[in-house]
Every structure is written in C-alpha cells, then in structure tokens.
Design an enzyme around this catalytic site. Structure first.
Site, mmCIF file in Angstrom:
data_model
loop_
_atom_site.group_PDB
_atom_site.id
_atom_site.type_symbol
_atom_site.label_atom_id
_atom_site.label_comp_id
_atom_site.label_asym_id
_atom_site.label_seq_id
_atom_site.Cartn_x
_atom_site.Cartn_y
_atom_site.Cartn_z
ATOM 1 N N LYS A 1 11.357 75.262 102.722
ATOM 2 C CA LYS A 1 11.150 74.095 101.851
ATOM 3 C C LYS A 1 10.939 72.879 102.737
ATOM 4 O O LYS A 1 11.422 72.897 103.872
ATOM 5 C CB LYS A 1 12.317 73.866 100.881
ATOM 6 C CG LYS A 1 13.727 73.906 101.457
ATOM 7 C CD LYS A 1 14.091 73.069 102.612
ATOM 8 C CE LYS A 1 14.033 71.589 102.459
ATOM 9 N NZ LYS A 1 14.408 70.886 103.724
ATOM 10 N N TYR B 1 16.578 69.276 97.123
ATOM 11 C CA TYR B 1 17.729 70.091 96.682
ATOM 12 C C TYR B 1 18.282 69.548 95.366
ATOM 13 O O TYR B 1 18.669 70.320 94.478
ATOM 14 C CB TYR B 1 18.842 70.068 97.730
ATOM 15 C CG TYR B 1 18.549 70.867 98.971
ATOM 16 C CD1 TYR B 1 18.904 72.211 99.048
ATOM 17 C CD2 TYR B 1 17.931 70.287 100.067
ATOM 18 C CE1 TYR B 1 18.640 72.950 100.190
ATOM 19 C CE2 TYR B 1 17.659 71.012 101.213
ATOM 20 C CZ TYR B 1 18.011 72.341 101.266
ATOM 21 O OH TYR B 1 17.741 73.075 102.388
HETATM 22 P P1 NDP Z 1 12.840 71.598 114.239
HETATM 23 O O1 NDP Z 1 12.185 70.356 114.675
HETATM 24 O O2 NDP Z 1 14.205 71.861 114.759
HETATM 25 O O3 NDP Z 1 11.934 72.866 114.606
HETATM 26 C C1 NDP Z 1 10.582 72.928 114.277
HETATM 27 C C2 NDP Z 1 9.890 73.848 115.270
HETATM 28 O O4 NDP Z 1 8.521 73.947 114.895
HETATM 29 C C3 NDP Z 1 9.873 73.330 116.703
HETATM 30 O O5 NDP Z 1 11.030 73.623 117.436
HETATM 31 C C4 NDP Z 1 8.660 74.028 117.270
HETATM 32 O O6 NDP Z 1 9.010 75.354 117.626
HETATM 33 C C5 NDP Z 1 7.729 74.152 116.062
HETATM 34 N N1 NDP Z 1 6.642 73.170 116.114
HETATM 35 C C6 NDP Z 1 5.320 73.482 116.189
HETATM 36 N N2 NDP Z 1 4.577 72.381 116.200
HETATM 37 C C7 NDP Z 1 5.411 71.333 116.150
HETATM 38 C C8 NDP Z 1 5.213 69.928 116.153
HETATM 39 N N3 NDP Z 1 3.990 69.370 116.189
HETATM 40 N N4 NDP Z 1 6.312 69.134 116.108
HETATM 41 C C9 NDP Z 1 7.536 69.639 116.045
HETATM 42 N N5 NDP Z 1 7.781 70.974 116.040
HETATM 43 C C10 NDP Z 1 6.724 71.818 116.096
HETATM 44 O O7 NDP Z 1 12.837 71.605 112.643
HETATM 45 P P2 NDP Z 1 13.807 72.417 111.693
HETATM 46 O O8 NDP Z 1 14.032 73.761 112.230
HETATM 47 O O9 NDP Z 1 14.986 71.601 111.366
HETATM 48 O O10 NDP Z 1 12.917 72.488 110.332
HETATM 49 C C11 NDP Z 1 11.847 73.384 110.193
HETATM 50 C C12 NDP Z 1 11.529 73.580 108.707
HETATM 51 O O11 NDP Z 1 12.671 74.118 108.077
HETATM 52 C C13 NDP Z 1 11.213 72.299 107.953
HETATM 53 O O12 NDP Z 1 10.223 72.531 107.008
HETATM 54 C C14 NDP Z 1 12.497 71.947 107.250
HETATM 55 O O13 NDP Z 1 12.321 71.235 106.039
HETATM 56 C C15 NDP Z 1 13.078 73.310 106.974
HETATM 57 N N6 NDP Z 1 14.543 73.289 106.931
HETATM 58 C C16 NDP Z 1 15.173 73.933 105.923
HETATM 59 C C17 NDP Z 1 16.545 73.953 105.847
HETATM 60 C C18 NDP Z 1 17.221 74.731 104.780
HETATM 61 O O14 NDP Z 1 18.424 74.575 104.615
HETATM 62 N N7 NDP Z 1 16.523 75.584 104.058
HETATM 63 C C19 NDP Z 1 17.358 73.228 106.819
HETATM 64 C C20 NDP Z 1 16.611 72.656 107.901
HETATM 65 C C21 NDP Z 1 15.251 72.675 107.935
HETATM 66 P P3 NDP Z 1 8.419 76.093 118.935
HETATM 67 O O15 NDP Z 1 8.892 75.254 120.089
HETATM 68 O O16 NDP Z 1 9.041 77.414 118.857
HETATM 69 O O17 NDP Z 1 6.937 76.095 118.796
#
Ligand code: NDP
Length: 369
Positions: A138, A223
């Site tokens: 989401k 949420y």
């Molecule tokens: P993060 O910033 O921690 O991680 C995102 C990852 O995406 C990065 O580490 C990277 O991984 C990859 N990535 C690829 N391109 C980009 C870019 N241009 N900028 C930043 N990151 C990039 O985010 P979250 O893990 O917190 O969130 C990811 C998704 O999950 C979002 O959509 C968020 O809304 C959702 N979410 C849902 C939650 C829930 O409870 N259901 C809780 C938290 C988040 P790599 O280095 O491996 O390429």
C-alpha cells in the site's frame, strides 16, 4: 474447470491431482502413491528497504505456504547480504534491469512489490507480464488511473493481484468488521479513525512527490480510510477535507497533516485524521447504536489493544505479514480472488484523490461516484 483455475492450480496441486487420477483408474491401481507435501509458493521481494528487511522477510519465515525464493534489488551489497542470510541462489537474484528475466524462473510464483509508491505500477505490470502473481504494498499507486492499469495488466495476464492491506487479516480488525456486519451492538452510527507519526530524515523519498505521490495521507492515512470502510462495510458517498502545514519547508512537496470527514449511505459520518508531524494518532473507534468499540493502538505491527462498551477484547497477536502472505498463497492455490484485491486498492485511490481534490478546492465537499 476454467482455464484460469487450471493455471492457478497447475504448479501447486500437481501431486494431489496425480493421486486422484491414479485412484480413479480403479482396478489397474493397487495402492495410491502418498501425496508429497504441498509445494510452498516462491516469493520474490522487489526493493530491499526497511519494510522488506524488518517485517516481510522475517514474516516469510513464519508462513505455512510461502518461502523467500528470490530478490530484486538495485544495491549490490544488499543482494550479497540477503543471498547469504536467506540462502538464495544466484539464479534467483535480479536487478531492476534484469527483472523481466524472472519470467523464465519457475522458482518464483509471486512477486511482492515493496518499492516507493510511484514505482508500484511499473513493477506490478512487469511482474504480471512475466507471468507472476503480484502482492503490492500500500498505497497501491499514486493515482486511480495507475491503479486501474495494474488491475487491467494482471487481468490480461490471468494473474492474481493483492494489495498489502495487512490489517484486514488481524483478529482485532476482523472483530471490528464483525461488529459492523453482525451488529451485536446495533448499527454503526459514527466513526473516528486516525494514524500518523513524526517523520524523520527530510531527504527521504516519502517527502518527494514524484516517488510518494502524496504525504501522510497516502502513506498512513490510508489505514484510517480502510478502517472506516471495513467497519461500516459501506462505500462513502462524499468527503470534505482540511489540511494544515506547519513546516512548509520539510513538507514542500507533500501533505503534512490532513483531517477529513466521510459521509456514508444511511448517514454514518467518519471523522479521520493523519499526520507526519506527531506521534500518537493510532486509533479506530466506532460508535454503535447500543455501545462502542475501539482499537488503540490500531495499526501498529504488534501490541494491538481493543475494547468495547462490554469489556476488553482478547485476541492473539499475529504476524500481520505472514498472515497476509499465507492468505494470498491460499488464494492462488484455490484460484480465488483476494479480499484485498486490486479493485479494493482502486476504490481507496479514488477516495484519496477526492480528499486531495477537496483540499485543492478550499475544503469543498466532493461527491464520490
Ligand atoms: P524504504 O525506503 O525503506 O525502501 C524502499 C526500497 O526501494 C529501497 O531500499 C530500495 O531498495 C528500493 N528503491 C528503488 N528505487 C528507489 C528510489 N528511487 N528511492 C528509494 N528507494 C528505492 O521504504 P519502505 O520499505 O519503508 O516502504 C516501501 C513500500 O512499502 C512503500 O510503498 C510503503 O508505503 C510500504 N510500506 C508498507 C508498510 C505496511 O505496514 N504495510 C509499512 C512500511 C512501508 P534496493 O536498495 O533494494 O533497490
């Protein structure tokens, strides 16, 4: 059996079908071969950030029907670390550039998209075109149009799509749904729902419109919106929204705090709020004709608490992500649509867009189709 159902079942229940067939051949079969254990569906995580690392990968270890089979990451160090930690073979490790080759990998049944919001559409569509089922975090995407494209692509590829609405699998939230549907406390009258937190690092993607699509509303306000919809079991008919921005520098591109009121058919009103500028809003409260029910904290990963006008709720704490992934695996194995389907994500995206429209129009009431 339809072609769709046959495809869903193909990989998962081959052994069971083999036994059924052997047994049905009657006199020529002396003993049916015992069924091998049911195959666990292979998940590939796309984007190894905070959520994938701290919640989804550990959650996968607790599932019954899933396994962490592959990863997609743009960061070489992460690919190396995850490969070692989770024993992932080189052939199941992809970059964003090599991602489409996942098409040829029978180890991967499901792609779980855990990227910044505005990348969900592209990777969902590419995954579906590669023949994979998709679980997408989401918010589904940043506009209703993009969300609809994801639904269409998965439909065209005959793959299932589910959105990471983890709360819909949690006993406390299931109880709110039950109270709303079965009405033991009478019909729902009013709802208050809110979720927010104080965001840190001012350089993160969550504060960039091009990657996030919006601020607190898109990220965590969703949420509260979900809570109102599944507690009433109804779709809102109009919305009026208010925004405040106390730090216009940090929140130059996205919303900081929004409050909105939804009107449901029959007159139920839901007052909702979200913020990136303080901790503590984390609640789902419903007033019924003859009592009330409340979750607080409502949306955290664990430690949820609930009570009603009749007393404390007492439900087990579950791993939200393990439960969500197992449910999706069951949907795939049984060839049935997820209750958190892409269409459910489209409905939310339309309401989020209407909330932003209300704000742009100076808090005018916006009708929802
Ligand atoms: P993060 O910033 O921690 O991680 C995102 C990852 O995406 C990065 O580490 C990277 O991984 C990859 N990535 C690829 N391109 C980009 C870019 N241009 N900028 C930043 N990151 C990039 O985010 P979250 O893990 O917190 O969130 C990811 C998704 O999950 C979002 O959509 C968020 O809304 C959702 N979410 C849902 C939650 C829930 O409870 N259901 C809780 C938290 C988040 P790599 O280095 O491996 O390429």
């Amino acid at each position: 059996m339809s072609e769709t159902r046959r495809n869903f079942l193909k990989t998962a229940t081959r052994t069971t079908l083999a036994v059924t067939f052997a047994a049905s051949t009657g006199p020529f079969v002396i003993t049916a071969r015992a069924a091998e254990p049911e195959k666990k569906l292979g998940f590939a995580l796309v984007g190894l950030g905070g959520l994938a690392t701290n919640q989804i990968a550990p959650g996968l270890q607790k599932t019954k029907h899933c396994r962490l089979a592959g990863i997609v990451s743009g960061t070489p160090e992460k690919r190396k670390k995850w490969a070692a930690q989770y024993n992932i073979p080189e052939k199941n490790i992809y970059t964003y550039e090599t991602f489409d080759q996942i098409k040829n990998n029978p180890d991967i049944d499901v792609v779980y998209v855990v990227l910044p919001n505005a990348m969900h559409g592209e990777y969902t569509i590419r995954a579906a075109q590669a023949g994979k089922h998709v679980l997408c975090e989401k918010p589904m995407e940043v506009s209703p149009e993009k969300c609809q494209q994801m639904v269409d692509a998965c439909k065209k590829a005959d793959r299932l799509l589910a959105i990471g609405y983890r709360c819909q699998f949690v006993p406390y939230h299931l109880e709110m749904m039950r109270l709303g549907r079965e009405k033991p406390l009478g019909p729902v009258k009013l709802i208050e729902a809110s979720f927010g937190f104080k965001i840190g690092d001012p350089t993160q993607w969550r504060l960039k419109h091009s990657l996030a699509g919006g601020g607190a509303l898109m990220d965590v306000g969703i949420y509260a919106l979900q809570g109102t919809r599944y507690t009433t079991g109804q779709e809102p008919i109009e919305v009026t929204a208010f925004e405040t921005k106390t730090d216009p520098v940090k929140f130059k591109e996205v919303d900081e705090s929004i409050f909105w009121t939804l009107r449901f058919p029959g007159g139920v009103l839901a007052n909702c709020g979200t913020t990136y500028n303080s901790n503590g809003l984390n609640r789902l409260h419903a007033n019924f004709e003859n009592g009330w029910a409340q979750l607080d904290p409502a949306y955290s990963y664990d430690g949820l608490r609930g009570k009603t006008s009749k007393g404390q709720m007492d439900f087990p704490q579950v791993d939200h992500f393990a439960t969500e992934m197992d449910d999706f695996a069951q949907c795939i194995l049984q060839g049935k649509k997820s209750k958190v389907s892409g269409e459910e994500g489209v409905r939310d995206a339309k309401i989020l867009a209407a909330i932003y429209e209300s704000i742009r129009s100076g808090s005018k009431t916006v009708k929802l189709a």
